[in-house]
Enzyme design. Structure first.
Site, PDB file in Angstrom:
ATOM      1  N   PRO A 161       0.786  -1.234   0.000  1.00  0.00           N
ATOM      2  CA  PRO A 161       0.000   0.000   0.000  1.00  0.00           C
ATOM      3  C   PRO A 161       0.819   1.285   0.000  1.00  0.00           C
ATOM      4  CG  PRO A 161      -0.093  -1.069   2.151  1.00  0.00           C
ATOM      5  CD  PRO A 161       0.547  -2.037   1.202  1.00  0.00           C
ATOM      6  N   ASN A 162       0.289   2.246  -0.724  1.00  0.00           N
ATOM      7  CA  ASN A 162       0.818   3.625  -0.800  1.00  0.00           C
ATOM      8  C   ASN A 162       2.093   3.759  -1.621  1.00  0.00           C
ATOM      9  OD1 ASN A 162      -1.242   4.847   0.898  1.00  0.00           O
ATOM     10  ND2 ASN A 162      -0.311   3.683   2.560  1.00  0.00           N
ATOM     11  N   ARG A 199       5.000  11.232  -2.259  1.00  0.00           N
ATOM     12  CA  ARG A 199       4.702  10.863  -0.873  1.00  0.00           C
ATOM     13  C   ARG A 199       5.944  11.012   0.002  1.00  0.00           C
ATOM     14  NH1 ARG A 199       4.677   4.633   1.069  1.00  0.00           N
ATOM     15  NH2 ARG A 199       4.102   5.039   3.228  1.00  0.00           N
ATOM     16  N   TYR A 205      11.247   8.897   1.317  1.00  0.00           N
ATOM     17  CA  TYR A 205      11.201   7.895   0.249  1.00  0.00           C
ATOM     18  C   TYR A 205      11.811   8.359  -1.069  1.00  0.00           C
ATOM     19  CZ  TYR A 205       7.949   5.764   3.554  1.00  0.00           C
ATOM     20  OH  TYR A 205       7.380   5.223   4.686  1.00  0.00           O
ATOM     21  N   ASN A 215       8.162  -5.504  -1.265  1.00  0.00           N
ATOM     22  CA  ASN A 215       8.050  -4.377  -0.350  1.00  0.00           C
ATOM     23  C   ASN A 215       6.591  -4.361   0.090  1.00  0.00           C
ATOM     24  OD1 ASN A 215       7.989  -2.063   1.118  1.00  0.00           O
ATOM     25  ND2 ASN A 215       8.919  -0.753  -0.448  1.00  0.00           N
ATOM     26  N   ASP A 236       1.731 -15.578   6.470  1.00  0.00           N
ATOM     27  CA  ASP A 236       1.234 -16.946   6.281  1.00  0.00           C
ATOM     28  C   ASP A 236       1.253 -17.333   4.801  1.00  0.00           C
ATOM     29  OD1 ASP A 236       0.836 -17.231   8.980  1.00  0.00           O
ATOM     30  OD2 ASP A 236      -1.349 -17.040   8.898  1.00  0.00           O
ATOM     31  N   GLU A 251      13.108  -9.182   1.246  1.00  0.00           N
ATOM     32  CA  GLU A 251      12.286  -8.050   1.690  1.00  0.00           C
ATOM     33  C   GLU A 251      13.048  -6.759   1.391  1.00  0.00           C
ATOM     34  OE1 GLU A 251      11.102  -8.501   5.781  1.00  0.00           O
ATOM     35  OE2 GLU A 251      10.707  -6.360   5.981  1.00  0.00           O
ATOM     36  N   HIS A 301      12.975  -2.321   1.424  1.00  0.00           N
ATOM     37  CA  HIS A 301      12.360  -1.069   1.866  1.00  0.00           C
ATOM     38  C   HIS A 301      13.219   0.087   1.394  1.00  0.00           C
ATOM     39  CE1 HIS A 301       9.579  -3.232   4.416  1.00  0.00           C
ATOM     40  NE2 HIS A 301      10.604  -4.003   4.755  1.00  0.00           N
ATOM     41  N   LEU A 302      12.560   1.158   0.983  1.00  0.00           N
ATOM     42  CA  LEU A 302      13.307   2.351   0.571  1.00  0.00           C
ATOM     43  C   LEU A 302      13.989   3.002   1.773  1.00  0.00           C
ATOM     44  CD1 LEU A 302      10.209   2.803  -1.240  1.00  0.00           C
ATOM     45  CD2 LEU A 302      12.136   3.653  -2.548  1.00  0.00           C
ATOM     46  N   SER A 303      13.223   3.156   2.865  1.00  0.00           N
ATOM     47  CA  SER A 303      13.769   3.798   4.065  1.00  0.00           C
ATOM     48  C   SER A 303      14.455   2.751   4.938  1.00  0.00           C
ATOM     49  CB  SER A 303      12.627   4.485   4.840  1.00  0.00           C
ATOM     50  OG  SER A 303      11.658   3.528   5.243  1.00  0.00           O
ATOM     51  N   ARG A 358      13.785   4.266  12.177  1.00  0.00           N
ATOM     52  CA  ARG A 358      12.460   4.882  12.236  1.00  0.00           C
ATOM     53  C   ARG A 358      11.739   4.529  13.543  1.00  0.00           C
ATOM     54  NH1 ARG A 358       9.358   4.658   6.733  1.00  0.00           N
ATOM     55  NH2 ARG A 358       8.208   6.235   7.930  1.00  0.00           N
TER      56      ARG A 358
HETATM   57  C1  DQA Z   1       8.397   1.145   3.512  1.00  0.00           C
HETATM   58  C2  DQA Z   1       8.510   1.321   5.031  1.00  0.00           C
HETATM   59  C3  DQA Z   1       7.179   1.055   5.715  1.00  0.00           C
HETATM   60  O1  DQA Z   1       7.296   1.224   7.123  1.00  0.00           O
HETATM   61  C4  DQA Z   1       6.122   2.016   5.209  1.00  0.00           C
HETATM   62  O2  DQA Z   1       4.856   1.705   5.762  1.00  0.00           O
HETATM   63  C5  DQA Z   1       6.056   2.081   3.722  1.00  0.00           C
HETATM   64  C6  DQA Z   1       7.286   2.028   2.939  1.00  0.00           C
HETATM   65  C7  DQA Z   1       9.705   1.511   2.772  1.00  0.00           C
HETATM   66  O3  DQA Z   1       9.850   1.104   1.621  1.00  0.00           O
HETATM   67  O4  DQA Z   1      10.560   2.204   3.330  1.00  0.00           O
HETATM   68  O5  DQA Z   1       4.981   2.276   3.150  1.00  0.00           O
HETATM   69  O6  DQA Z   1       8.113  -0.220   3.229  1.00  0.00           O
END
Ligand code: DQA
Length: 148
Positions: free
Chosen positions: A9-10, A17, A22, A73, A86, A97, A99-101, A106
Site C-alpha cells: 500500500p501507498n 509521498r 522515500y 516491499n 502466512d 524483503e 524497503h526504501l527507508s 524509524r
Molecule cells: C516502507 C517502510 C514502511 O514502514 C512504510 O509503511 C512504507 C514504505 C519503505 O519502503 O521504506 O509504506 O516499506
C-alpha cells in the site's frame, strides 16, 4: 528464471509521498530500472502493486509453481500482516524483503517485520536502489542454489 516483484500500500504514491523519507523516484521509474537490470541479468520479471491486503495475499498465492523468487516491499503490511506472512510461508517461494527507508532508523513499530525471519535477506535504506540490490541478492542466492 522468473522473479516476481510485489509492492504494498501507498507505494503507488512514490515520488510525491513524503519525499524526505522515500525520495522523488516514482514507482514506475523503479519498475523501469528493475526491469532494465533484470534484462541485463537475463531474468524475467513481473511487477504488481496493490493497496489491499487480500490482493497481496492472492498475488503471493498465485506465485506457487510460477516464480523462482520474490522481491517484496509489503510497505505498512510488513509490520502488521500475519496474513501476508502466512501466504509467504505457504507458497515457500524464496523472497527478499526490500524497503526504501531504513526501518531501523524509524519509529519502534516499524523496526519489527512480520516477514524478515522467513526471508532470504532484507535490503533497507537505499531508496529506490533497494529494489536493484534486492533483485541482485536474490538472483545470486538462487543461482548459487540451483546453478545459472
Ligand atoms: C516502507 C517502510 C514502511 O514502514 C512504510 O509503511 C512504507 C514504505 C519503505 O519502503 O521504506 O509504506 O516499506
Amino acid at each position: 528464471m522468473h522473479i516476481a516483484v510485489l509492492n504494498g500500500p501507498n507505494l503507488n504514491l512514490l515520488g510525491e509521498r513524503e519525499p524526505e523519507l522515500y525520495g522523488r523516484t516514482t514507482l514506475a521509474e523503479i519498475e523501469a530500472r528493475t526491469r532494465e537490470r533484470a534484462r541485463a541479468l537475463g531474468i524475467d520479471v513481473s511487477w504488481t502493486q496493490t493497496n489491499h491486503e487480500g490482493e497481496l495475499v492472492d498475488a503471493i498465492q498465485r506465485l506457487k509453481g510460477k516464480a523462482d523468487g520474490l522481491v517484496i516491499n509489503a510497505a505498512a503490511y510488513t509490520h502488521t500482516s500475519l496474513a501476508v506472512r502466512d501466504a509467504l510461508l505457504a507458497v515457500r517461494v524464496p523472497f527478499v524483503e526490500v524497503h526504501l527507508s531504513n526501518l531501523f532508523a524509524r519509529e519502534p513499530e516499524r523496526r519489527r517485520s512480520m516477514l524478515a525471519d522467513a526471508a532470504v535477506g532484507m535490503v533497507t535504506g537505499f531508496g529506490a536502489e533497494s529494489y536493484r540490490l534486492g533483485l541482485e541478492g536474490l538472483v545470486g542466492y538462487l543461482q548459487a542454489r540451483h546453478g545459472p
